[in-house]
Design a protein around this motif. Structure first.
Motif, PDB file in Angstrom:
ATOM      1  N   THR A   1      -0.415  -7.225  -4.264  1.00 24.38           N
ATOM      2  CA  THR A   1      -1.075  -7.102  -5.211  1.00 24.38           C
ATOM      3  C   THR A   1      -2.566  -7.435  -4.798  1.00 24.38           C
ATOM      4  OG1 THR A   1       0.806  -7.158  -6.918  1.00 24.38           O
ATOM      5  CG2 THR A   1      -2.041  -7.214  -7.720  1.00 24.38           C
TER       6      THR A   1
ATOM      7  N   GLU B   1      -4.992  -3.181  -8.141  1.00 28.81           N
ATOM      8  CA  GLU B   1      -3.775  -2.236  -8.009  1.00 28.81           C
ATOM      9  C   GLU B   1      -2.459  -3.159  -6.944  1.00 28.81           C
ATOM     10  OE1 GLU B   1      -5.651   1.241  -6.351  1.00 28.81           O
ATOM     11  OE2 GLU B   1      -7.110   1.224  -8.116  1.00 28.81           O
ATOM     12  N   THR B   2      -1.509  -2.104  -7.165  1.00 30.46           N
ATOM     13  CA  THR B   2      -0.537  -3.151  -6.311  1.00 30.46           C
ATOM     14  C   THR B   2      -0.445  -2.388  -5.358  1.00 30.46           C
ATOM     15  OG1 THR B   2       0.754  -4.315  -8.372  1.00 30.46           O
ATOM     16  CG2 THR B   2       1.964  -3.749  -5.670  1.00 30.46           C
ATOM     17  N   LYS B   3      -0.157  -1.838  -3.642  1.00 28.71           N
ATOM     18  CA  LYS B   3      -0.384  -0.847  -2.928  1.00 28.71           C
ATOM     19  C   LYS B   3       0.225  -1.421  -2.391  1.00 28.71           C
ATOM     20  CE  LYS B   3      -3.462   1.256  -3.838  1.00 28.71           C
ATOM     21  NZ  LYS B   3      -3.728   2.402  -4.164  1.00 28.71           N
TER      22      LYS B   3
ATOM     23  N   HIS C   1      -9.378  -1.915  -4.127  1.00 24.25           N
ATOM     24  CA  HIS C   1      -8.464  -1.289  -4.611  1.00 24.25           C
ATOM     25  C   HIS C   1      -7.897  -2.901  -5.959  1.00 24.25           C
ATOM     26  CE1 HIS C   1      -7.520   2.628  -3.247  1.00 24.25           C
ATOM     27  NE2 HIS C   1      -8.076   2.391  -2.111  1.00 24.25           N
TER      28      HIS C   1
END
Length: 358
Positions: free
Chosen positions: A300, A332-334, A329
């Motif tokens: 995250t 956000e979780t990427k 981002h």
């Protein structure tokens, strides 16, 4: 004790007077041997002994007892290393004195006096030299020289050595979790000067320092409750005033113990002086999970990085992850792929890039 000392001193004076009277009569310097009755030397010796007992024995015994008490206080304040070296120095001095005194064996009473004087001078000299050179003697090196057991046995027993905690590792608090796991063996030593430093920090006017000091004291209370690990609060003092870190290293050297710390500078100084250190930060870095380039992970992104376009994320253990192109981002979780891993003195940094969406 005082009365017994007075009697002993009076008896010694009486015996010395009797011996002196016999020497005088034997040499017959004043032609008294034929004039005086046989009982006169004994009578004079007894009279001198009584005079000494009633007039001089009390103040002299008080002075002697005071000196004995001062000597006892000095000996009790010495650590084991200093006391052992003082005894060895005195023994060496006495051996040298008696070797020199062999040359005076044929000089009668004068030779005996010279031998006694040499023993006193060389005994005191040996103690003084040993105490001045005590810091030059490394207990660990001496132990290695005298050790007759195989190296493997020494290496096996090293983990049972005492562990001395410094202020920083107590405030940090992770030492409590480490002790609860049972990975640390040997006695835990809390120096009295570390407790004093914690107390000063806890009484600080600065709220942050005060909070850290109180946290350290709470950690100590919890450590003392651990049943599996013996904890001892130990007093230690030096002849000259020193900083806490210097006293910590000197105490560890004298006890042949480990210093447990997370202070980077103290770690380097200890390595230079040959003192063993257990660094909590190094342990934490060593047990972090290994991440290899090419591995994928989900993170995250919580903030922008130092360079343009970078985002920053963290693992659960605090490891920083730099994500290329992650600044857009944040929150956000990427899914990212590891490109490289950098190990620094502050910890491990993982560089990643985002995987393009299919």
């Amino acid at each position: 004790m005082k009365r017994a000392l007075e009697l002993i001193m009076s008896l010694i004076v009486t015996a010395a007077t009797y011996a002196l009277m016999h020497v005088v009569l034997f040499m017959d310097l004043f032609n008294l041997q034929k004039k005086l009755p046989v009982y006169v030397p004994t009578a004079i010796s007894v009279i001198v002994g009584f005079i000494f007992y009633f007039i001089f024995s009390s103040p002299l015994s008080e002075l002697l007892m005071k000196r004995i008490s001062q000597t006892e206080d000095r000996l009790s304040k010495m650590n084991l290393k200093e006391l052992a070296l003082s005894v060895i120095g005195c023994f060496v001095g006495l051996v040298l004195a008696n070797l020199i005194g062999l040359a005076f064996n044929g000089f009668g009473a004068l030779g005996t006096f010279i031998v006694v004087l040499l023993n006193v001078i060389f005994g005191i000299l040996g103690i003084r030299v040993a105490r001045r050179k005590k810091d030059d003697v490394n207990v660990r090196s001496l132990k290695e020289v005298l050790m007759t057991t195989p190296p493997s046995t020494t290496e096996d027993s090293i983990y049972g050595r005492p562990k001395i905690l410094d202020t920083s590792v107590i405030i940090d608090g992770r030492i409590l979790d480490l002790l609860q796991t049972g990975f640390i063996e040997g006695k835990i030593i809390i120096p009295d000067f570390v407790l004093e430093e914690l107390r000063h920090i806890a009484d600080s006017a600065d709220s942050l320092k005060r909070q850290r000091g109180r946290r350290g004291l709470d950690i100590l209370n919890e450590i003392q409750k651990q049943l599996a690990v013996p904890v001892e609060i130990k007093e230690f003092a030096t002849a000259q005033p020193m900083e806490v870190d210097s006293m910590l290293l000197k105490m560890a050297d004298s006890m042949d113990a480990f210093v447990v710390t997370n202070d980077f500078n103290l770690n380097k100084v200890a390595e230079f002086q040959g003192v063993r250190v257990l660094n909590i930060n190094e342990l934490a870095n060593a047990i972090k999970p290994v991440v290899l380039p090419g591995e994928e992970m989900k993170v995250t992104i919580i903030k922008a990085g130092r360079e343009a376009g970078q985002g920053v994320a963290y693992l659960n253990d605090g490891t920083m992850i730099v994500v290329e192109g992650g600044s857009k981002h944040i929150g956000e979780t990427k899914t990212v792929i590891v490109t490289s891993v950098l190990q620094t003195a502050a910890g491990r940094m993982i560089f990643t890039k985002m995987i393009a969406a299919a």
